[in-house]
Design an enzyme around this catalytic site. Structure first.
Site, PDB file in Angstrom:
ATOM      1  N   ARG A  41       1.108  -1.287   0.116  1.00 29.36           N
ATOM      2  CA  ARG A  41       0.144   0.092   0.188  1.00 29.36           C
ATOM      3  C   ARG A  41       0.669   0.622  -0.712  1.00 29.36           C
ATOM      4  NH1 ARG A  41      -3.851  -1.203   4.847  1.00 29.36           N
ATOM      5  NH2 ARG A  41      -2.107  -2.446   5.688  1.00 29.36           N
TER       6      ARG A  41
ATOM      7  N   LYS B  77       1.462   1.531   7.464  1.00 26.19           N
ATOM      8  CA  LYS B  77       1.630   0.847   8.500  1.00 26.19           C
ATOM      9  C   LYS B  77       2.770   1.782   9.202  1.00 26.19           C
ATOM     10  CE  LYS B  77       0.304  -2.595   9.586  1.00 26.19           C
ATOM     11  NZ  LYS B  77      -0.569  -2.875   9.803  1.00 26.19           N
TER      12      LYS B  77
ATOM     13  N   TYR C 259      -1.620   4.476  10.638  1.00 28.38           N
ATOM     14  CA  TYR C 259      -1.934   3.608  11.371  1.00 28.38           C
ATOM     15  C   TYR C 259      -0.537   3.014  12.950  1.00 28.38           C
ATOM     16  CZ  TYR C 259      -5.731   2.020   8.654  1.00 28.38           C
ATOM     17  OH  TYR C 259      -6.953   2.157   8.302  1.00 28.38           O
TER      18      TYR C 259
ATOM     19  N   HIS D  93      -1.440   0.988  16.187  1.00 27.59           N
ATOM     20  CA  HIS D  93      -1.577   0.041  16.867  1.00 27.59           C
ATOM     21  C   HIS D  93      -0.754   0.006  18.079  1.00 27.59           C
ATOM     22  CE1 HIS D  93      -4.275  -1.168  14.328  1.00 27.59           C
ATOM     23  NE2 HIS D  93      -3.957  -1.218  13.608  1.00 27.59           N
TER      24      HIS D  93
ATOM     25  N   GLU E 260      -6.402   4.572  13.943  1.00 27.61           N
ATOM     26  CA  GLU E 260      -7.338   3.598  14.307  1.00 27.61           C
ATOM     27  C   GLU E 260      -7.750   3.815  15.734  1.00 27.61           C
ATOM     28  OE1 GLU E 260      -3.480   2.107  16.126  1.00 27.61           O
ATOM     29  OE2 GLU E 260      -3.728   3.608  13.978  1.00 27.61           O
TER      30      GLU E 260
ATOM     31  N   ASP F 111      -3.181  -7.270  15.067  1.00 27.47           N
ATOM     32  CA  ASP F 111      -2.344  -5.997  15.193  1.00 27.47           C
ATOM     33  C   ASP F 111      -3.008  -5.563  16.228  1.00 27.47           C
ATOM     34  OD1 ASP F 111      -1.539  -5.092  12.514  1.00 27.47           O
ATOM     35  OD2 ASP F 111      -2.877  -4.498  11.787  1.00 27.47           O
TER      36      ASP F 111
END
Length: 371
Positions: free
Chosen positions: A15, A75, A94, A96, A118, A270
């Site tokens: 991505r 990510k 993101y 996490h 998130e 995740d």
């Protein structure tokens, strides 16, 4: 602001933080975009396409991190990336963090301002930047389960939908949110027998109405989990506590009751995973066996379909990214939804769920921003 987009370096992650369409929006809003060479290769977007959209091309990730006032990623930053972040720089990606102390400490040391996709919220209490990837991951979970169920992959040798005269696979979905709903939708479409467990009676009523009786809904208790897991061919873990580590709902003793060759797909990996026996895997080596049960625990499932997932993600993040680029910290102060997304600010943990999960000091976002 100069917005930097490095190429994703997590294993099998294709991505990209900004699509060419999003670059045009940033440029039209008066910002400059610097994107690393070949960052869009995974979605078929060449450097020339990005140039036509108004971006400049950087020869290295180092240049992107050095020059960017805001870094937009997909990510979580890897160690070599968080070491390049600096005081005053905004990271939008993101993260996490709850199960990841190493990354959290790296971001704290960097002095950056880290806004996590998130935990950004909306007016309805939803998680709009997590939703599109939850939709993708939920649908992919059934594809992954179908592959893992095949005998050459170590599974039971079942076809999810069965055939006339042979019963279909029995799929249990733990959690009735976006991931669980999309997983159930795919499983029902393939002809599986599907059960959804959740602890919200209103949500179970919604699901019962949504699927018009084509799925079984059960209130999630330990006994219900025991019964459903023992009968399942596939279990999809789709549990989420925003910002926090996922609860370990399925223990190793429970696993022993499962059929040999049954499959677990832990979409919550995740956030640490909701099965006691889960640990993160990659697309290179997606599964492993525990007590005869196949575990699929890929931590970036949507990375396997980067064209779909990059565009879906950008559709959701664009509004907030433009706000951050235009207003910086003032935008976070002013907008409560961006404040909910603020996880780290200049050496302080500003997400309470992350602080609790990692037993670190917590500073409320407005206090951290004021300081």
């Amino acid at each position: 602001m100069l917005v930097g987009v490095p190429k994703e370096i997590k294993a099998q992650e294709y991505r990209v933080g900004l699509t060419p369409s999003s670059v045009r929006e940033y440029v039209a809003a008066g910002h400059s975009v610097l994107i690393e060479r070949d960052a869009g290769a995974g979605i078929g977007a060449s450097d020339e396409v990005y140039r036509r959209a108004g971006a400049s091309i950087a020869e290295s990730a180092e240049e992107v991190f050095q020059r960017g006032g805001m870094i937009v990623k997909v990510k979580e930053p890897q160690p070599q990336e968080w070491r390049q972040l600096r005081d005053g720089q905004i990271l939008f990606a993101y993260l996490h963090l709850a199960p990841d102390r190493e990354q959290t400490e790296g971001l704290l040391r960097s002095g950056c301002t880290a806004v996590a996709y998130e935990t950004v919220t909306d007016d309805h209490g939803g998680l709009p930047l997590l939703a599109p990837m939850s939709e993708v991951a939920g649908r992919l979970s059934i594809e992954a389960a179908a592959s893992a169920l095949k005998k050459p992959a170590g599974g039971r040798g079942l076809l999810i939908g069965g055939v006339p005269g042979v019963e279909p696979a029995r799929i249990v979905v733990i959690g009735g949110g976006i991931v669980g709903t999309q997983a159930a939708r795919m499983a029902v479409g393939l002809g599986a027998e599907v059960s959804i467990l959740d602890r919200s009676l209103p949500r179970l009523r919604q699901l019962d109405e949504m699927f018009a009786g084509r799925v079984r809904t059960r209130f999630s208790t330990i006994e219900a989990l025991d019964q459903e897991i023992a009968a399942a061919d596939v279990v999809i873990g789709a549990v989420l506590i925003p910002g926090a580590s996922a609860p370990k709902l399925v223990t190793r003793p429970m696993l022993k009751s499962m059929k040999r060759g049954a499959v677990i797909v832990d979409v919550a990996i995740d956030q640490g995973g909701c099965f006691e026996t889960s640990h993160a895997t990659t697309h290179d080596h997606p599964t492993y066996d525990v007590d005869g049960v196949i575990h699929y625990c890929v931590a970036n499932m949507p990375g396997a379909v980067p064209v779909t997932s990059s565009h879906a993600l950008n559709n959701a993040t664009l509004r907030f990214g433009l706000m951050l680029a235009s207003e910086g910290l003032s935008g976070i102060r002013r907008n409560s939804h961006l404040r909910d997304g603020l996880n780290i600010h200049r050496g302080e943990v500003t997400c309470e769920a992350v602080a609790k999960s990692l037993e670190l000091p917590y500073q409320p976002p407005l206090e951290a921003l004021a300081a």
